[in-house]
Design a protein around this motif. Structure first.
Motif, PDB file in Angstrom:
ATOM      1  N   LEU B  40       0.839  -1.195   0.000  1.00 38.25           N
ATOM      2  CA  LEU B  40       0.000   0.000   0.000  1.00 38.25           C
ATOM      3  C   LEU B  40       0.872   1.242   0.000  1.00 38.25           C
ATOM      4  CD1 LEU B  40      -1.728  -2.332   1.409  1.00 38.25           C
ATOM      5  CD2 LEU B  40      -3.083  -0.474   2.391  1.00 38.25           C
ATOM      6  N   LEU B  41       1.973   1.157   0.763  1.00 38.00           N
ATOM      7  CA  LEU B  41       2.872   2.299   0.854  1.00 38.00           C
ATOM      8  C   LEU B  41       4.254   1.811   1.258  1.00 38.00           C
ATOM      9  CD1 LEU B  41       3.078   3.005   4.227  1.00 38.00           C
ATOM     10  CD2 LEU B  41       0.703   3.624   3.721  1.00 38.00           C
ATOM     11  N   ARG B  42       5.235   2.648   0.973  1.00 32.71           N
ATOM     12  CA  ARG B  42       6.641   2.291   1.204  1.00 32.71           C
ATOM     13  C   ARG B  42       7.319   3.356   2.048  1.00 32.71           C
ATOM     14  NH1 ARG B  42       8.814  -2.767  -0.233  1.00 32.71           N
ATOM     15  NH2 ARG B  42       8.034  -3.406  -2.270  1.00 32.71           N
ATOM     16  N   GLU B  43       8.183   2.880   2.935  1.00 32.10           N
ATOM     17  CA  GLU B  43       8.953   3.792   3.790  1.00 32.10           C
ATOM     18  C   GLU B  43       9.674   4.829   2.927  1.00 32.10           C
ATOM     19  OE1 GLU B  43      11.516   1.741   6.541  1.00 32.10           O
ATOM     20  OE2 GLU B  43      12.791   3.494   6.796  1.00 32.10           O
ATOM     21  N   GLY B  44       9.627   6.073   3.343  1.00 33.40           N
ATOM     22  CA  GLY B  44      10.350   7.141   2.657  1.00 33.40           C
ATOM     23  C   GLY B  44       9.559   7.809   1.546  1.00 33.40           C
ATOM     24  N   ALA B  45       8.530   7.120   1.046  1.00 29.43           N
ATOM     25  CA  ALA B  45       7.746   7.695  -0.043  1.00 29.43           C
ATOM     26  C   ALA B  45       6.840   8.788   0.504  1.00 29.43           C
ATOM     27  CB  ALA B  45       6.917   6.603  -0.714  1.00 29.43           C
ATOM     28  N   ALA B  46       6.359   9.641  -0.420  1.00 31.62           N
ATOM     29  CA  ALA B  46       5.481  10.730  -0.013  1.00 31.62           C
ATOM     30  C   ALA B  46       4.184  10.174   0.559  1.00 31.62           C
ATOM     31  CB  ALA B  46       5.179  11.619  -1.215  1.00 31.62           C
ATOM     32  N   ALA B  47       3.791  10.718   1.694  1.00 32.03           N
ATOM     33  CA  ALA B  47       2.548  10.279   2.339  1.00 32.03           C
ATOM     34  C   ALA B  47       1.410  11.111   1.758  1.00 32.03           C
ATOM     35  CB  ALA B  47       2.661  10.435   3.852  1.00 32.03           C
ATOM     36  N   ASP B  48       1.010  10.752   0.543  1.00 34.46           N
ATOM     37  CA  ASP B  48       0.007  11.576  -0.123  1.00 34.46           C
ATOM     38  C   ASP B  48      -1.380  10.933  -0.133  1.00 34.46           C
ATOM     39  OD1 ASP B  48       0.611   9.531  -1.796  1.00 34.46           O
ATOM     40  OD2 ASP B  48       1.510  10.779  -3.374  1.00 34.46           O
ATOM     41  N   GLU B  49      -1.481   9.737   0.451  1.00 28.80           N
ATOM     42  CA  GLU B  49      -2.790   9.085   0.513  1.00 28.80           C
ATOM     43  C   GLU B  49      -2.792   8.134   1.713  1.00 28.80           C
ATOM     44  OE1 GLU B  49      -3.758   6.489  -2.836  1.00 28.80           O
ATOM     45  OE2 GLU B  49      -5.856   7.116  -2.704  1.00 28.80           O
ATOM     46  N   PHE B  50      -3.872   8.127   2.459  1.00 27.07           N
ATOM     47  CA  PHE B  50      -3.972   7.117   3.517  1.00 27.07           C
ATOM     48  C   PHE B  50      -5.221   6.288   3.279  1.00 27.07           C
ATOM     49  CE2 PHE B  50      -7.330   8.535   6.423  1.00 27.07           C
ATOM     50  CZ  PHE B  50      -7.532   9.828   5.980  1.00 27.07           C
ATOM     51  N   TYR B  51      -5.352   5.192   4.076  1.00 29.69           N
ATOM     52  CA  TYR B  51      -6.320   4.162   3.695  1.00 29.69           C
ATOM     53  C   TYR B  51      -7.260   3.788   4.831  1.00 29.69           C
ATOM     54  CZ  TYR B  51      -2.745   3.925   0.134  1.00 29.69           C
ATOM     55  OH  TYR B  51      -1.858   4.275  -0.846  1.00 29.69           O
ATOM     56  N   LEU B  52      -8.511   3.614   4.476  1.00 21.44           N
ATOM     57  CA  LEU B  52      -9.514   3.058   5.386  1.00 21.44           C
ATOM     58  C   LEU B  52      -9.759   1.625   4.923  1.00 21.44           C
ATOM     59  CD1 LEU B  52      -9.910   6.147   5.752  1.00 21.44           C
ATOM     60  CD2 LEU B  52     -12.372   5.745   5.857  1.00 21.44           C
ATOM     61  N   ILE B  53      -9.383   0.658   5.724  1.00 24.89           N
ATOM     62  CA  ILE B  53      -9.521  -0.740   5.293  1.00 24.89           C
ATOM     63  C   ILE B  53     -10.995  -1.159   5.399  1.00 24.89           C
ATOM     64  CG2 ILE B  53      -8.768  -3.119   5.678  1.00 24.89           C
ATOM     65  CD1 ILE B  53      -6.277  -2.025   7.038  1.00 24.89           C
ATOM     66  N   ARG B  54     -11.507  -1.695   4.305  1.00 25.47           N
ATOM     67  CA  ARG B  54     -12.900  -2.209   4.308  1.00 25.47           C
ATOM     68  C   ARG B  54     -12.889  -3.676   4.719  1.00 25.47           C
ATOM     69  NH1 ARG B  54     -15.188  -1.292  -1.369  1.00 25.47           N
ATOM     70  NH2 ARG B  54     -17.023  -2.211  -0.382  1.00 25.47           N
ATOM     71  N   HIS B  55     -12.063  -4.464   4.085  1.00 32.84           N
ATOM     72  CA  HIS B  55     -11.758  -5.782   4.601  1.00 32.84           C
ATOM     73  C   HIS B  55     -10.410  -6.248   4.098  1.00 32.84           C
ATOM     74  CE1 HIS B  55     -13.277  -7.358   0.787  1.00 32.84           C
ATOM     75  NE2 HIS B  55     -14.346  -6.611   0.973  1.00 32.84           N
ATOM     76  N   GLY B  56      -9.929  -7.323   4.729  1.00 27.64           N
ATOM     77  CA  GLY B  56      -8.586  -7.779   4.419  1.00 27.64           C
ATOM     78  C   GLY B  56      -7.660  -7.551   5.594  1.00 27.64           C
ATOM     79  N   LYS B  57      -6.370  -7.678   5.366  1.00 22.71           N
ATOM     80  CA  LYS B  57      -5.402  -7.500   6.449  1.00 22.71           C
ATOM     81  C   LYS B  57      -4.134  -6.876   5.890  1.00 22.71           C
ATOM     82  CE  LYS B  57      -4.863 -10.723   9.663  1.00 22.71           C
ATOM     83  NZ  LYS B  57      -4.436 -12.057  10.133  1.00 22.71           N
ATOM     84  N   VAL B  58      -3.613  -5.909   6.603  1.00 21.53           N
ATOM     85  CA  VAL B  58      -2.422  -5.182   6.162  1.00 21.53           C
ATOM     86  C   VAL B  58      -1.351  -5.306   7.242  1.00 21.53           C
ATOM     87  CG1 VAL B  58      -1.496  -2.893   5.596  1.00 21.53           C
ATOM     88  CG2 VAL B  58      -3.778  -3.559   4.790  1.00 21.53           C
ATOM     89  N   ALA B  59      -0.129  -5.662   6.837  1.00 20.48           N
ATOM     90  CA  ALA B  59       0.982  -5.747   7.782  1.00 20.48           C
ATOM     91  C   ALA B  59       1.845  -4.499   7.668  1.00 20.48           C
ATOM     92  CB  ALA B  59       1.816  -6.990   7.486  1.00 20.48           C
ATOM     93  N   LEU B  60       2.185  -3.920   8.810  1.00 22.41           N
ATOM     94  CA  LEU B  60       3.117  -2.798   8.837  1.00 22.41           C
ATOM     95  C   LEU B  60       4.503  -3.369   9.136  1.00 22.41           C
ATOM     96  CD1 LEU B  60       1.059  -0.153  10.857  1.00 22.41           C
ATOM     97  CD2 LEU B  60       0.834  -0.864   8.467  1.00 22.41           C
ATOM     98  N   GLU B  61       5.462  -3.060   8.285  1.00 21.43           N
ATOM     99  CA  GLU B  61       6.772  -3.705   8.376  1.00 21.43           C
ATOM    100  C   GLU B  61       7.882  -2.674   8.392  1.00 21.43           C
ATOM    101  OE1 GLU B  61       5.468  -7.294   5.324  1.00 21.43           O
ATOM    102  OE2 GLU B  61       7.157  -6.008   4.813  1.00 21.43           O
ATOM    103  N   ILE B  62       8.964  -3.084   9.004  1.00 19.38           N
ATOM    104  CA  ILE B  62      10.195  -2.296   8.886  1.00 19.38           C
ATOM    105  C   ILE B  62      11.250  -3.209   8.293  1.00 19.38           C
ATOM    106  CG2 ILE B  62      12.050  -1.143  10.168  1.00 19.38           C
ATOM    107  CD1 ILE B  62       9.947   0.022  11.981  1.00 19.38           C
ATOM    108  N   ASN B  63      11.900  -2.716   7.275  1.00 20.65           N
ATOM    109  CA  ASN B  63      12.907  -3.511   6.582  1.00 20.65           C
ATOM    110  C   ASN B  63      14.220  -3.445   7.351  1.00 20.65           C
ATOM    111  OD1 ASN B  63      14.008  -5.053   4.508  1.00 20.65           O
ATOM    112  ND2 ASN B  63      14.758  -3.222   3.459  1.00 20.65           N
ATOM    113  N   VAL B  64      14.841  -4.605   7.578  1.00 21.23           N
ATOM    114  CA  VAL B  64      16.118  -4.663   8.285  1.00 21.23           C
ATOM    115  C   VAL B  64      17.137  -5.272   7.333  1.00 21.23           C
ATOM    116  CG1 VAL B  64      17.295  -5.483  10.348  1.00 21.23           C
ATOM    117  CG2 VAL B  64      14.827  -5.110  10.403  1.00 21.23           C
ATOM    118  N   PRO B  65      18.198  -4.527   6.995  1.00 23.33           N
ATOM    119  CA  PRO B  65      19.166  -5.072   6.037  1.00 23.33           C
ATOM    120  C   PRO B  65      19.734  -6.408   6.527  1.00 23.33           C
ATOM    121  CG  PRO B  65      19.612  -2.765   6.451  1.00 23.33           C
ATOM    122  CD  PRO B  65      18.555  -3.180   7.418  1.00 23.33           C
TER     123      PRO B  65
END
Lengths: 276, 152, 384
Positions: B40-65
Motif C-alpha cells: 500500500l505504501l513504502r517507507e520514505g515515499a510521499a505520504a500523499d494518501e492514507f487508507y480506510l480498510i474495508r476488509h482484508g489484512k495489512v501488515a506494517l513492516e520495517i525492513n532490516v538489512p
C-alpha cells in the motif's frame, strides 16, 4: 471452614508418565499418582511440585485425564529447571490441588471471552476444554491469544483443534513476526475490541503476565464488560499454598487460597498500587 | 452496488460522522483493491494518501538489512493505515503490505488537508477521530516494548 | 478495672513460697515449665524448675530502640513488661522439620514429621500475650487449613497468666483492647500482691485443669481485701500505660493510603532488619528450606520463621514484588493493623511494644500508624 486434608504440607508421590518439550524453555509433563487416585480438581487451580532435594514450585494445572495431571513448566529458576528436566519414569512430589477456580459453571448461559498471554494459556486451557465439552451451554465463545513470536505460541495443536471445533472465535496476535506469519501482529488487547460478544452477557477469563492482564481487564471494561464479570489469575510467591506462610499476600488476599483466580472488581484498585 | 458515500458512512472510522463531513471526504476518496503481497505504501515515499480498510489484512513492516522484514503491527477491517500524511514532511516511516486480498478507500491527503484548513470545524472533527487512534497505537506500542512474554 | 456486671471471681491466695509448689505440681504433671528469667541482659523465656530462676527484683526500662534491665526497689517476680521473647517460639517454633524423604527403588518416600509431644506450661503470660496466642490460634487452627503441629502443641499447653502490673513506656495494650487485665483462655491467672507486709499471689481459675492444680496447692480463700488489692494493681497499670492511640481508623486508612509520603520517610530510617517481625508475638510468616544429605539419598523440608522485610519474601520469577524498604515496611504495618482484620477478623497487633523497643533505630509503630492515619490525608504535590 477448615478443610479436612490428611496433611496439606506433605507431598504425595507422582510419576512422570509423559514429557514433551513445547518450547525452548517450556515442557509439558503428565504426572500420575503412585499411590491412590487422582484428587479432584477444577480448572484454574494449581499444584505444588517438588523436585527431590531441590525444592517446590507452584504450577497451575494445564490439563488432566483419568491418569494424571498435566503441568506446563517454564524453566526459569532452580526448581522449575529441575522439574523441566525430569524424564518419563522419574518421581516427583505433588501437593494439591490448591486455590480458586475459573468460573466455568457460573459462565453457563453467557458469552465467554478467554484472553491468554504467553504461558497464560496453560492455566486457561482446562477451562477452555471444559467450555468446549459443553459447548451448547454457552453463548458465543471467544479466545484471544497473545504471544511473543509465532514460534513461542503454546499448544498450537490444541488451538487448531479448538479452531475446528464448533463455533469458537479464535484469534492470535504476536508482538513480533516475520513476513511468513499470516496472523495478527500487535498486543492482544487490540484483538478484544474487534471480537463479537455481548459485553453485558459475558464472562471474561484472563491469564498472562501482570501487565498484560491489567490492560486486558481495562480493554474488557472499555468494551462494556462489568468488572465483576472479569476474572484474572494472579501470581505471587506461593510457598505453603495453604495461607499459613504469608508470602503470597496481595493486600488482604492470600493468592494461594483466595486466588489465584480473582474477580477484577475485588482487586482493580490494588493492581494499581506499586510494590503491593 | 454501494456508492463511495455509503461505503464511507458505514466505515468504523467515520461512525456517527455528520453527513456533510462525509460528503466533504467523498471528494477526496477513491476505491482501491490490493492483492496479497502488494504494498500500500513504502517507507520514505510521499505520504500523499492514507487508507480506510474495508476488509482484508495489512501488515506494517520495517525492513532490516540482511534480515527478513519485521512486522510490528497488523491492521484489518475498520482500521486506518497511515498517519504520516498529517505531519510534515509527509513521508511514510514504514512499509504497509496487504497480507491477503484487501479492499480499502484511499483518501487523498493533500485534498483532505486543504479541506481541513478551509473548514476548521471539519478539521477539528477529523482530528477528534484521528487522535484516539494515534493514542491507542502509542499505548499498544508501549506494551509491545515491555516484551511481557519474554524471559523474566 | 472491675466492672459491676462482672461475676464474682472464684479466687484463692497463695504465698510466694507456694509458687514453687505450683511449679513442682506442673513438673509432676509432665509439663516443661517455661517462664521468665534473666539472661544476657534481658528477661527471656526459658525452661524453669525453681522460682529462684524468676527475675526477682528486676524490671525492664523500655523506649523506642531501647531496652535495659533495672533493679527494682522490691522483690517482685513479675515486675516487668515484656522482653524480646514471646510464647510463639514454643507454639510456633523458629525452626521445624515438616517432613523427610528418602530415595527408594520406587522413586522416593515421604514421611511426615512426628506429631509434637511437648507439654508446655507457660508461667507468666501477660494479657497482651494471651491475645497474641488467640490471634495465632485463629491463623493456625481456625482458618481453612489447620497447622496440625501447632494445634498439637497448643492442645498440650497449660497457661498460667499474670495480670500486668508494670507496663513499659512502649506499651499500648489498652488501645488495642488486649490488656493489661488478662481475659480469655488461661488455666490460672495470678496477680502479684506485694507490699511491706506480704508477697502473695491472687489466683483465679480459668479451666478445670487450672482448678485441679489449685486444689493441689496450699491456697487460702481470697478475701475481699485481696480482690480489691488485685484490682488496684491492674488499675494502676492501666493508668501507667505508655501510650494511647486511636486504632479504630487503621484498617481503612492504612489500606487507602498506600501512597502516603510517610512510607518513604520511614524507609529512610528503617534498616529492613526484620527485628520487629522476630519479636512480634503474632507475626507468623515462614519460609521453607529443602535440604539433602551429602549422598543425596535423604531430603528434608525445614520450616523457618521468615520476615516480610527480606527481599526474597515477595520473590516471583524475575524479581521481588516489594523492592523498596518503604514497600516492605508498608506491607508489615498494613498487614498487622489493617489487612489482618480482613483476613482473620481482628487486628494483628496486641500493643505489647516489642517492635518499638527492639527496633535498632527506634521506629515506633504507634507513632507511624497515627501519623499516616491522621485526619487530614496528604495531598500529592503539596509538600509540607
Amino acid at each position: 471452614m477448615t478443610v479436612a486434608v490428611a496433611d496439606p504440607m506433605l507431598p504425595q508421590r507422582y510419576r512422570v508418565t509423559h514429557a514433551q518439550r513445547l518450547l525452548d524453555d517450556t515442557v509439558s509433563l503428565r504426572l500420575t499418582p503412585q499411590d491412590g487416585e487422582l484428587p479432584s480438581w477444577q480448572p484454574g487451580q494449581f499444584n505444588m511440585l517438588y523436585a527431590f532435594g531441590v525444592g517446590e514450585s507452584a504450577i497451575s494445572i494445564s490439563g488432566a485425564d483419568d491418569n494424571g495431571f498435566e503441568h506446563t513448566v517454564r524453566a526459569v529458576g532452580a526448581v522449575s529447571r529441575a522439574i523441566a528436566a525430569l524424564q518419563v519414569g522419574d518421581s516427583i512430589g505433588l501437593r494439591g490441588p490448591f486455590g480458586s477456580a475459573w468460573p466455568v459453571t457460573a459462565a453457563e448461559g453467557a458469552d465467554v471471552v478467554f484472553v491468554a498471554g504467553g504461558l497464560g494459556l496453560a492455566p486457561l486451557r482446562p477451562a477452555i476444554e471444559a467450555v468446549l465439552q459443553q459447548r451448547e451451554r454457552y453463548g458465543r465463545v471467544v479466545l484471544r491469544v497473545g504471544a511473543r513470536r509465532p514460534q513461542d505460541l503454546l499448544f498450537p495443536e490444541a488451538l487448531e483443534r479448538w479452531r475446528l471445533a464448533r463455533d469458537v472465535d479464535i484469534d492470535v496476535s504476536v508482538d513480533h513476526a516475520d513476513t511468513q506469519w499470516r496472523g495478527h501482529v500487535g498486543v492482544v488487547t487490540t484483538l478484544i475490541a474487534g471480537a463479537r460478544f455481548d459485553p453485558h452477557e459475558s464472562i471474561a477469563m484472563v491469564c498472562g503476565p501482570d501487565v498484560m492482564m491489567r490492560f486486558c481487564a481495562r480493554s474488557l471494561h472499555d468494551e462494556g464488560v462489568a468488572d465483576d464479570r472479569i476474572y484474572l489469575s494472579m501470581e505471587r510467591n506461593m510457598k505453603c499454598a495453604i495461607g499459613l506462610c504469608g508470602h503470597c499476600q496481595f493486600g488482604p488476599s492470600f493468592i494461594c487460597k483466595d486466588g489465584p483466580v480473582m474477580r477484577y472488581d475485588t482487586i482493580a484498585d490494588r493492581l494499581n498500587v506499586r510494590e503491593l | 452496488m454501494k456508492d463511495l458515500e455509503q461505503i464511507l458512512q458505514s466505515h468504523a472510522f467515520l461512525g456517527g460522522c455528520e453527513p456533510e463531513y462525509v460528503q466533504l471526504l467523498v471528494g477526496c476518496a477513491r476505491n482501491l483493491r490490493f492483492d496479497a503481497g502488494e504494498y500500500l505504501l513504502r517507507e520514505g515515499a510521499a505520504a500523499d494518501e492514507f487508507y480506510l480498510i474495508r476488509h482484508g489484512k495489512v501488515a506494517l513492516e520495517i525492513n532490516v538489512p540482511g534480515k527478513a522484514p519485521i512486522v510490528f503491527s497488523t491492521l484489518g477491517e475498520g482500521e486506518i493505515v497511515g498517519a504520516s500524511w498529517l505531519v510534515p514532511p509527509y513521508r511514510w516511516t514504514f512499509d504497509a503490505r496487504a497480507v491477503e486480498l484487501t479492499r480499502a478507500i484511499g483518501i487523498d491527503a493533500a485534498c483532505l488537508r486543504r479541506k481541513c484548513d478551509a473548514d476548521s470545524g471539519f478539521g477539528y472533527a477529523m482530528m477528534k477521530r484521528f487522535v484516539p487512534i494515534l493514542s491507542q497505537r502509542l499505548h499498544a506500542t508501549r506494551l509491545q516494548l515491555l516484551d511481557v512474554y519474554g524471559k523474566p | 478495672m472491675r466492672s459491676d456486671t462482672e461475676t464474682p471471681r472464684a479466687a484463692a491466695r497463695i504465698t510466694r513460697v507456694a509458687l514453687q509448689a505450683l511449679i513442682d505440681a506442673l513438673i509432676a504433671r509432665g509439663y516443661a515449665v517455661i517462664g521468665p528469667t534473666v539472661r544476657d541482659g534481658a528477661i527471656v523465656y526459658d525452661q524453669l524448675s525453681t522460682t529462684a530462676e524468676l527475675p526477682a527484683g528486676w524490671t525492664d526500662e523500655q523506649a523506642p530502640g531501647r531496652y535495659r534491665l533495672q533493679r527494682r526497689d522490691d522483690d517482685a517476680l513479675f515486675g516487668f513488661a515484656v522482653g524480646p521473647h514471646s510464647w510463639k517460639r514454643y507454639l510456633h517454633p523458629p525452626m521445624e522439620t515438616l517432613w523427610t524423604a528418602r530415595s527408594s527403588a520406587d522413586g522416593f518416600d515421604f514421611s511426615a514429621a512426628p506429631s509434637p509431644t511437648e507439654k508446655y506450661a507457660f508461667l507468666g503470660v501477660r494479657a497482651c500475650e494471651l491475645q497474641a496466642i488467640a490471634i495465632q490460634d485463629r491463623v493456625f487452627q481456625h482458618d481453612r487449613f489447620r497447622d496440625t503441629a501447632y494445634a498439637a502443641r497448643r492442645d498440650n499447653a497449660l497457661i498460667v497468666a499474670v495480670h500486668c502490673a508494670q507496663p513499659a513506656s512502649t506499651c499500648f495494650c489498652s488501645s488495642m483492647q488486649s490488656g493489661p487485665k488478662a481475659r480469655g483462655a488461661f488455666d490460672l491467672a495470678l496477680t502479684e500482691l506485694l507490699d511491706a507486709e506480704r508477697h502473695d499471689f491472687l489466683v483465679e481459675v480459668g479451666s478445670p485443669a487450672g482448678a485441679e492444680l489449685l486444689d493441689s496447692l496450699a491456697a487460702a480463700e481470697a478475701t475481699r481485701a485481696d480482690l480489691d488489692a488485685a484490682d488496684a494493681v491492674i488499675a494502676q497499670a492501666e493508668r501507667r500505660m505508655g501510650r494511647t492511640i486511636d486504632s479504630s481508623v487503621f484498617r481503612e486508612r492504612l489500606r487507602d493510603r498506600a501512597e502516603h509520603p510517610r512510607w518513604t520517610e520511614v524507609a529512610d530510617r528503617c534498616l529492613s532488619c526484620g527485628n520487629c517481625t522476630m519479636v512480634c508475638p503474632t507475626c507468623f510468616c515462614t519460609t521453607v528450606e529443602d535440604h539433602t544429605d551429602l549422598s543425596g539419598a535423604q531430603a528434608e523440608r525445614v520450616r523457618k520463621w521468615d520476615s516480610c522485610f527480606t527481599m526474597e519474601f515477595s520473590y516471583i520469577h524475575g524479581g521481588s514484588v516489594r523492592q523498596s524498604t518503604g514497600a516492605r515496611y508498608r506491607q508489615w504495618m498494613t498487614h498487622k493493623l489493617s489487612s489482618w482484620v480482613d483476613q482473620f477478623g481482628s487486628s494483628g497487633c496486641v500493643g505489647c511494644g516489642r517492635c518499638i523497643a527492639w527496633c535498632p533505630v527506634g521506629i515506633d509503630i504507634a507513632a507511624e500508624a497515627t501519623a499516616i492515619c491522621a485526619d487530614t490525608p496528604p495531598t500529592p504535590g503539596a509538600t509540607p
